[in-house]
Motif scaffolding. Structure first.
Motif, PDB file in Angstrom:
ATOM      1  N   LYS A  53       0.843  -1.213   0.000  1.00 46.14           N
ATOM      2  CA  LYS A  53       0.000   0.000   0.000  1.00 46.14           C
ATOM      3  C   LYS A  53       0.872   1.255   0.000  1.00 46.14           C
TER       4      LYS A  53
ATOM      5  N   ASN B 197       1.128   4.020  -3.013  1.00 45.69           N
ATOM      6  CA  ASN B 197       0.862   5.437  -2.776  1.00 45.69           C
ATOM      7  C   ASN B 197       2.059   6.308  -3.166  1.00 45.69           C
TER       8      ASN B 197
ATOM      9  N   LYS C 171      -5.714   1.411  -5.634  1.00 45.19           N
ATOM     10  CA  LYS C 171      -7.019   0.788  -5.339  1.00 45.19           C
ATOM     11  C   LYS C 171      -6.866  -0.713  -5.112  1.00 45.19           C
TER      12      LYS C 171
ATOM     13  N   ASP D 203      -5.196  -1.368  -1.799  1.00 45.65           N
ATOM     14  CA  ASP D 203      -6.143  -1.121  -0.699  1.00 45.65           C
ATOM     15  C   ASP D 203      -7.122  -2.281  -0.539  1.00 45.65           C
ATOM     16  N   SER D 204      -7.467  -2.925  -1.660  1.00 44.53           N
ATOM     17  CA  SER D 204      -8.437  -4.028  -1.613  1.00 44.53           C
ATOM     18  C   SER D 204      -7.846  -5.276  -0.958  1.00 44.53           C
TER      19      SER D 204
END
Lengths: 154, 154
Positions: free
Chosen positions: A62, A66, A122, A125-126
């Motif tokens: 993550k 980012n 995304k 994050d999932s």
């Protein structure tokens, strides 16, 4: 058509072409900062690769996604200003002259990079590792496509 | 007490000390990547400063804040490994030896940097320019505090 328009708008935003405010950055510093940005992105890309090939640490993936998105959305176009086509002093560059003349293509590549990086965030994050793997593949394709067109040393 | 514990945990996470997965990065590349990361952050910091002193472009400030947070949360500690205390070949470094021995202090600075960067993202998202100005001031303090303790060239 809407999709293409959205991608062009995203590409322009990602490049920073539409921003009215821009800190004045000397050409040699533009080269320094753009190399730094891609170098920072490459380190984070390497971490995601290592996670996908080894033990998967969701928090690290993550953070790395980012970080790459931070680069992709930062308005890198501002670092490809006039006078940065060639090396300045110690600041070497591998950029091809075409980058400064083929605006539609650099807008496309920049938009694709931002789209791929945001999709990777995304996916990360999932927590779906297969989705991260697919998104990471797409990111790699967007990097390679731009390098193929605009980087002299591949 | 809870606040201090949270800050320590954040600091450790921001440093990347708690991550089990870590791409093997050569010492000279660790120095290269860490300088690249801070250089990329500095460019984005300069943009926020220019926005606060000139015309305020909310989108540019948001992007720049996210870019800095991307650096602050990326696990920079992994780039201060053994063998990176001094220059390696062309890769110079201004790090002080104390960074490699005073773990509690680097954890504190790293946590403060992440806290300040994340607060700046929140402020930028809110669109409250006064809040961005205050958060940007706090970010600058966290940078300076770490430079004062651990950077030989200030």
């Amino acid at each position: 058509m809407k999709k293409i328009t959205t991608r062009i708008v995203l590409g322009i935003a990602a490049l920073g072409l539409a921003t009215s405010v821009c800190a004045q950055v000397k050409p040699e510093d533009q080269i320094k900062f753009r190399k730094a940005a891609y170098s920072f992105a490459a380190w984070n890309s390497g971490k995601i690769k290592a996670n996908l090939e080894g033990t998967y640490d969701a928090a690290q993936v993550k953070a790395a996604a980012n970080a790459i998105a931070g680069v992709a959305n930062s308005g890198m176009g501002a670092l490809f200003g006039p006078g940065t086509e060639n090396a300045i002093g110690d600041q070497k560059t591998s950029v091809k002259p075409e980058l400064f003349t083929n605006t539609p293509l650099i807008v496309k590549h920049s938009g694709d990079f931002a789209t791929a990086a945001n999709a990777l965030v995304k996916a990360a994050d999932s927590g779906d590792v297969a989705a991260v793997k697919a998104a990471y593949g797409d990111l790699g394709k967007s990097c390679k496509a731009c390098h193929d067109d605009f980087r002299a040393r591949n």
